[in-house]
Design a protein around this motif. Structure first.
Motif, short mmCIF file in Angstrom:
data_model
loop_
_atom_site.label_atom_id
_atom_site.label_comp_id
_atom_site.label_asym_id
_atom_site.label_seq_id
_atom_site.Cartn_x
_atom_site.Cartn_y
_atom_site.Cartn_z
N GLU A 175 0.81 -1.22 0.00
CA GLU A 175 0.00 0.00 0.00
C GLU A 175 0.85 1.27 0.00
N ASN A 176 0.22 2.35 -0.45
CA ASN A 176 0.80 3.69 -0.35
C ASN A 176 2.16 3.79 -1.05
N ALA A 199 -3.74 -0.97 -1.43
CA ALA A 199 -4.43 0.32 -1.38
C ALA A 199 -3.48 1.49 -1.67
N SER A 200 -4.07 2.58 -2.14
CA SER A 200 -3.37 3.86 -2.32
C SER A 200 -2.15 3.74 -3.24
N ASN A 201 -2.39 3.16 -4.42
CA ASN A 201 -1.41 3.14 -5.50
C ASN A 201 -2.07 3.75 -6.73
#
Length: 219
Positions: A175-176, A199-201
């Motif tokens: 993530e991120n 998440a958060s890509n």
């Protein structure tokens, strides 16, 4: 005493200052635990003297400078935790050649991840969460790798299709970052996955049906 001491545990105190060079006189050390103190400064790059060391805990201090390159030469070292410090610079090449569990999370490490970092036979865990690492995720994965956490960095490029080679993987956290492209179909080969966090890509494309076949997936 310098010839007989095998375990030195000084964790969860309020020790300050630097890691003493004199500790490296204890050549029979198998366990060195300095975690959760207020130690600061560079760590002496003399781990080649501790040729029996199996476990090193430096977690939760204010240590800085480079990760000592001599850690790569300790053939007995299986568990190395230096998370929650201020280490900077690059990850030493060959550090997982012998280490089975490597935790360098929550530091300020930069540069690219060494191409062989995830390849060593017997490797179990690599946690590089919350650093400043950049570049692509290396394409080689050990079949024994169970836990790979790379979240909170600046990694780019795509998720390698060779991730499917990590057939023992139970936890994958990416993530991120700045990862692009789709989720590779080969993720479906990681049938022991319990945690998958992407998440958060900047990933796109269709969700592969193979994700639905990961029967152990919980998160």
């Amino acid at each position: 005493m310098a010839h007989s001491l095998e375990e030195l545990v000084l964790s969860n105190n309020q020790f300050s200052g630097q890691v003493p060079v004199g500790l490296f006189r204890y050549k029979n050390l198998t366990l060195l635990d300095l975690s959760q103190n207020n130690l600061a400064g560079d760590v002496p790059d003399e781990f080649f003297k501790l040729f029996n060391l199996q476990t090193l805990h430096l977690t939760g201090n204010d240590l800085g400078g480079m990760i000592p390159g001599s850690l790569s030469s300790v053939t007995t070292l299986a568990h190395c935790a230096a998370d929650q410090n201020n280490f900077s610079g690059s990850i030493p090449s060959g550090i997982t050649k012998n280490v089975k569990v490597l935790d360098l999370s929550y530091n300020m490490l930069s540069g690219e991840i060494p191409s062989d970092l995830f390849l060593a036979p017997g490797l179990h865990t690599v946690d590089l969460t919350s650093n400043m690492l950049e570049g692509h995720i290396p394409r080689g994965f050990s079949r024994s790798l169970s836990r790979l956490h790379l979240g909170g960095n600046m990694l780019n490029g795509s998720i390698p299709s060779s991730i499917g080679d990590a057939s023992s993987l139970s936890s994958l956290d990416l993530e991120n970052n700045y990862l692009v492209g789709g989720i590779p179909l080969q993720v479906g080969k990681c049938n022991k996955l319990v945690l998958l966090n992407l998440a958060s890509n900047e990933l796109n494309g269709a969700l592969p049906t193979e994700i639905g076949k990961l029967v152990a997936l919980v998160y």
